[in-house]
Design a protein around this motif. Sequence first.
Motif, PDB file in Angstrom:
ATOM      1  N   TRP A 163     -19.331   3.025 -44.460  1.00  0.00           N
ATOM      2  CA  TRP A 163     -18.892   4.105 -43.577  1.00  0.00           C
ATOM      3  C   TRP A 163     -18.585   3.549 -42.189  1.00  0.00           C
ATOM      4  N   SER A 181     -11.731  14.376 -48.507  1.00  0.00           N
ATOM      5  CA  SER A 181     -11.170  13.204 -49.164  1.00  0.00           C
ATOM      6  C   SER A 181      -9.691  13.125 -48.842  1.00  0.00           C
ATOM      7  N   SER A 216     -14.997   6.269 -45.420  1.00  0.00           N
ATOM      8  CA  SER A 216     -15.411   5.248 -46.389  1.00  0.00           C
ATOM      9  C   SER A 216     -14.257   5.104 -47.358  1.00  0.00           C
ATOM     10  N   ALA A 217     -13.749   3.877 -47.526  1.00  0.00           N
ATOM     11  CA  ALA A 217     -12.449   3.757 -48.188  1.00  0.00           C
ATOM     12  C   ALA A 217     -12.382   2.688 -49.267  1.00  0.00           C
ATOM     13  N   GLU A 218     -11.541   2.980 -50.259  1.00  0.00           N
ATOM     14  CA  GLU A 218     -11.033   1.999 -51.201  1.00  0.00           C
ATOM     15  C   GLU A 218      -9.571   1.758 -50.835  1.00  0.00           C
ATOM     16  N   ASN A 269      -2.113   1.943 -52.083  1.00  0.00           N
ATOM     17  CA  ASN A 269      -2.942   3.049 -52.564  1.00  0.00           C
ATOM     18  C   ASN A 269      -4.261   3.032 -51.793  1.00  0.00           C
ATOM     19  N   SER A 283      -7.860   5.464 -51.087  1.00  0.00           N
ATOM     20  CA  SER A 283      -8.659   6.640 -51.428  1.00  0.00           C
ATOM     21  C   SER A 283      -9.842   6.652 -50.469  1.00  0.00           C
ATOM     22  N   VAL A 284      -9.929   7.724 -49.679  1.00  0.00           N
ATOM     23  CA  VAL A 284     -10.860   7.718 -48.557  1.00  0.00           C
ATOM     24  C   VAL A 284     -11.778   8.939 -48.612  1.00  0.00           C
ATOM     25  N   GLN A 285     -13.057   8.708 -48.441  1.00  0.00           N
ATOM     26  CA  GLN A 285     -14.011   9.800 -48.237  1.00  0.00           C
ATOM     27  C   GLN A 285     -14.067  10.079 -46.735  1.00  0.00           C
ATOM     28  N   LEU A 286     -14.115  11.346 -46.378  1.00  0.00           N
ATOM     29  CA  LEU A 286     -14.093  11.737 -44.965  1.00  0.00           C
ATOM     30  C   LEU A 286     -15.342  12.537 -44.613  1.00  0.00           C
ATOM     31  N   ASP A 336      -6.220  -0.462 -51.842  1.00  0.00           N
ATOM     32  CA  ASP A 336      -5.700  -1.309 -52.915  1.00  0.00           C
ATOM     33  C   ASP A 336      -4.230  -1.624 -52.753  1.00  0.00           C
ATOM     34  N   GLU A 387     -16.399  -3.055 -48.720  1.00  0.00           N
ATOM     35  CA  GLU A 387     -16.965  -2.347 -49.878  1.00  0.00           C
ATOM     36  C   GLU A 387     -17.255  -0.883 -49.576  1.00  0.00           C
TER      37      GLU A 387
END
Lengths: 384, 384, 384, 384
Positions: free
Chosen positions: D381, D256, D227-229, D242, D244-247, D231, D378
Amino acid sequence: MALTDFCMASRRFRLGMVGGGQGAFFGAVHRRAAAMTHRFEFVAGALSSDPTRALESADALYLGRDRSYTDFAAMAAAEAGRDDGIDLVAVVTPNHIHAPASLAFLASGISVMCDKPLTATLPEALEVEQAAKAGTALFGVSYTNAGFDMVREARAVVESGAIGEIRLVRVEFPQEWLASATEAEGNKQAEWRTDPKRSGAGSLGDIGTHAFHLAEFISGLQCVMVSAEVDSFVPGRQVDDNVSVQLRFENGAKGSLWASQVAIGKTNGLRIEIYGDKASLGWGVADANVLHFCPLGGQRIIIDRASHGTVVKGHMPPGHPQGFVEALSQLYADMADQLEARLTGVAAPSKSLLLPGIDAGVRGMRFIDATLRSGSAEGRWITL
Amino acid sequence: MALTDFCMASRRFRLGMVGGGQGAFFGAVHRRAAAMTHRFEFVAGALSSDPTRALESADALYLGRDRSYTDFAAMAAAEAGRDDGIDLVAVVTPNHIHAPASLAFLASGISVMCDKPLTATLPEALEVEQAAKAGTALFGVSYTNAGFDMVREARAVVESGAIGEIRLVRVEFPQEWLASATEAEGNKQAEWRTDPKRSGAGSLGDIGTHAFHLAEFISGLQCVMVSAEVDSFVPGRQVDDNVSVQLRFENGAKGSLWASQVAIGKTNGLRIEIYGDKASLGWGVADANVLHFCPLGGQRIIIDRASHGTVVKGHMPPGHPQGFVEALSQLYADMADQLEARLTGVAAPSKSLLLPGIDAGVRGMRFIDATLRSGSAEGRWITL
Amino acid sequence: MALTDFCMASRRFRLGMVGGGQGAFFGAVHRRAAAMTHRFEFVAGALSSDPTRALESADALYLGRDRSYTDFAAMAAAEAGRDDGIDLVAVVTPNHIHAPASLAFLASGISVMCDKPLTATLPEALEVEQAAKAGTALFGVSYTNAGFDMVREARAVVESGAIGEIRLVRVEFPQEWLASATEAEGNKQAEWRTDPKRSGAGSLGDIGTHAFHLAEFISGLQCVMVSAEVDSFVPGRQVDDNVSVQLRFENGAKGSLWASQVAIGKTNGLRIEIYGDKASLGWGVADANVLHFCPLGGQRIIIDRASHGTVVKGHMPPGHPQGFVEALSQLYADMADQLEARLTGVAAPSKSLLLPGIDAGVRGMRFIDATLRSGSAEGRWITL
Amino acid sequence: MALTDFCMASRRFRLGMVGGGQGAFFGAVHRRAAAMTHRFEFVAGALSSDPTRALESADALYLGRDRSYTDFAAMAAAEAGRDDGIDLVAVVTPNHIHAPASLAFLASGISVMCDKPLTATLPEALEVEQAAKAGTALFGVSYTNAGFDMVREARAVVESGAIGEIRLVRVEFPQEWLASATEAEGNKQAEWRTDPKRSGAGSLGDIGTHAFHLAEFISGLQCVMVSAEVDSFVPGRQVDDNVSVQLRFENGAKGSLWASQVAIGKTNGLRIEIYGDKASLGWGVADANVLHFCPLGGQRIIIDRASHGTVVKGHMPPGHPQGFVEALSQLYADMADQLEARLTGVAAPSKSLLLPGIDAGVRGMRFIDATLRSGSAEGRWITL
């Protein structure tokens, strides 16, 4: 990120080696360091005084049978007589062989990259000095730390005047590997290093000379006097394993040097700090890619290798760590530059002159000699 | 996370102060340190030799007008005569006042917490020693670093035998704040510290004694001889601002001590390393909440304050940093324990005996004296 | 070295406490912090809901028997009716008592210093907010980290514009102390913190709120949305012990927050980094006395507390470490400044307004609420 | 100090290169890395798509004129037809060339060492995967960090079970070099990396894949969802700078990943931390020679490369830092071992199988693809 590339330049030279066969440590590091410059081909060697080991080592390293020798004198003679003879020999034996091997190659007109300390004794060193200065062969001493980018950056910072008049030079080189009687447990590296006949001195020669060279290399100052405590803590050890030295420099600066091989917890803790009247700087091999700098009245600054404003241009971007082999390879690149300059008659790049030479080698031997004498005389101040 | 709580225990005592008025630095730290123990009420003071400043300071600190004095002798006499007189006086003046003030309160039977160095001269120190040992008043010396949990942990590690026989004690205390002529720029702290009449010595007294105490406190060894270089680098300075000392300890261990106030980039760099034949340890005030430990043949370990297996029980969980005031408050808590023990006849907790006392104060003065003498004699070894 | 001295100023106030009796942890820290300001006298308490423990605790802390209560409601009523009643109460109970205790004292017109998180639930927080904003009593929340000099320096650096427009805010707070089922082993601190009825949330409330407050406090930005992973790794645990949150800020900046109590090796690893388009800064509690700063195209700078050019003036010279209790004492000093300003009608010093108040407390509860909701909805973005 | 020596072993192979001509960065690093293994001779290249630059580069690198090509397809065909043709080709071009070049050499039966990310797009990666798995040529991907001794040590620690069941994998790779619009200032490296046609992705491909590989390589776990941001902070930039990823990992572990090229102050900050239920470990490239380890209920341990008890046997004693080129040379040594095994039919040493292969290359492309898709949705997952 303007990177230089020492792979793309110039011509290649032929490299030989004395010592560095199977079971040795530093010979392989020298070979890797030379190889990664792309400017030396390793073609000949007297890799061991044991004929079987010498031959096996030579085979494993793809040397031709006719380029494998068991005797450095024979090697010097034979290589000097070949059209495709070596341009440079790396002398990576125990210390007591440094002088005779270096003299043999110098006499044959072959340039030498000699491991430190220069020799086992000061008289030997002076003999090598005389030979090196008499001929045209080049002479380098592998004070490896002088090849780290940030050591050269530190020297440039001092030269720039940014730290002002130097007041203090503090250098230390603690190691732990001889904290117990390792030499009695079959460790070959420990055996010859603690045998005064082969090493000349203990921690003083093995690492004290590194520390001393670094102090003079970065500060640009000559040490003129020493007062020393010289100890051997491990029972039965025949050489020093801990030395603590007060230093006085030519400009009135003071300093201290500590070398120890009984400092448990320190794998290889070479570190230097220099304090001037305008700023200070610090560097250590455990964090070799940064330089610490602090101006009077300012904040502490961490300068990354190859980063904004540095004067030493490395081969990789900042943050990609430069390791020990890469530092040594810088010395080989310098030697290649100097070899080429001699060949072409074009002046070598000034940075290649940072390669420690015979003078630096002799300075190290004077330091050992003076320190041992002071240590035997309750710390009396001895002039180098 | 078994925490002790020195707030919940025992009875309270009355505290007075000599020095520490407006414009002073360390008096306020002492007051805060004492207050946070919850065991001292600050009730009386001769806060300044300037009557106006003394009174203003007393008012700002809620002292009664009848408990504000301009003269330590009058204070000692008056407080000794009151039923609610002070139990303890903190002497936080420039060094040359330490002896007369301490003597006055000791003569009145009032216990003393004296800032370091004990006095300005060795003869004064011996006089205070005699007085302290003759009476029943208690005497503490505020070597603040002895109050850090991890300094006490380090001492406990040495006592446990975990590092074996000590070979090397290396301690340094570099600061930068006198790297230029600060004393000529109206800095009150710098003025008296660089005035030999008021300070007795420069960096040696101000911070060298801290380093020396730490070395003996943690190692449990007494230093028996010193050989020193004593320098003053800033033009016009009348006291030493840099000292480099070789140390010899009673058990044959060797050591070094460096104190400097011209070390640009170092705000307050007290750091010690001790090497034994089984392990080493290291501690520094810049990272006061951890202890570095490494056993022979093992890995480097970072021990956090109050963490698993530590023997010193702090007042907060690991990771909540203990600061400088908290370290000093430990010394006040120790003094309160000892005051209470004297009152009740019950033995004080053994940990309270870690409070540096008159002996530690005198040791510091012997160190200063021997170092200055060696420095004047080309580093001749001087016995303490 | 221009030091301020919060010991010399102003008038003193009377302090009470709810919670913090024997066996508690944070109450003693609050008492020490308040004491070292020299501006609070600790005179009353409802230290425990157990009557015997309450009385024993009160005795050990020298409270008068008439000022020891077993019930916060009775305490609020009685203290409000005394001429010498308390000016401030510290609420240091488990979270579920924060709201009722705070409401009782606010209703009595007594100012409150409440531990974080503000309450156990968001509705409670809103109720306290309403009460706090309706009356004239002051309200502080003990986000202790906001009291560290270098956290305030960081905030000042951001306010100065030195880092430019903020792009990233990254904050983490890992701890190890709940990596196994500590709550099942008789640890009182662990028991209530992992009981959802008493705590409201786990790592999120206990340390996540600290991290969240620090992010908003230093950046000066409000977080507007969160997307979260909320986990409980230890079998049987009833609250979260690890949360990883993506953050979006009002100006378009992005961020992340990690709070964990299963992070073996981290005692108390709060750390924040903020990246702007001109520079970055970083701070962590493990090295609380320095601020890391790096400008675009420049070098990394380590700024020491109280050193050259810093805007926050501390109470000690650089290099003398500020600890956790000292950080909390700053919040009490701020509260004293505000209490005095209310009393005298003179505006409080602007720096005292950095004391986190009811708004910061409510923000923390909104963060907990939104994070838990996102965690239950596969990381859906939730607006605070 | 039992050191291995990869210089003394086996036979040598012939190496070619696509890309890496004058002005390139990583090609020279590959050549140095291969050279220092002593097991590859660099003999052929299509060093640039610009014919003049290709020829000049080839001359400067001592390639024979007949071994210098301007076209990788011609090179593959010609080299495959020679008796002394290359055994291995290094593909060090911009990303969009990786697939066609790799396919050409694989089709000719020539083994490939391809730079990461494997390709510019996932479909290309799958095509290369199919080709690699269909033939007998070997395929390596130069995830350089997998060559650091302490990364391999970390993997061995996990495999040993010492950290127990993994709960958290946290990895970050911040860089600063694209914090402003470097690509608009003539920086060739920046130009192609920010051109989506040539790179495929920005920070995600350039360094995010390094971080992702390291996470899977050390943990031994496969990431199953992200799940990622995503940018792009620098105005006008066409790729992400940039992420930022949840793993989520296969065993239920969470994680992360942060990759950034706008993180001012970070030159090359790759760092990973893994938390299990028995212990944690940490490693970062800025301090590449140590591994941090902490057992539950124990102390933090710093493990030095090649020190007591480590399982990875390096080429130098502890404390002699291993640099970036040496890490890459390990991958070339692994490839040489595998080439030799294929030739001799003797199984390759198991450690050589740590060389990242086609699977690791494809995993990286799946990660890029899933992250970009989640970032566009957004943070939904996405399964890899």
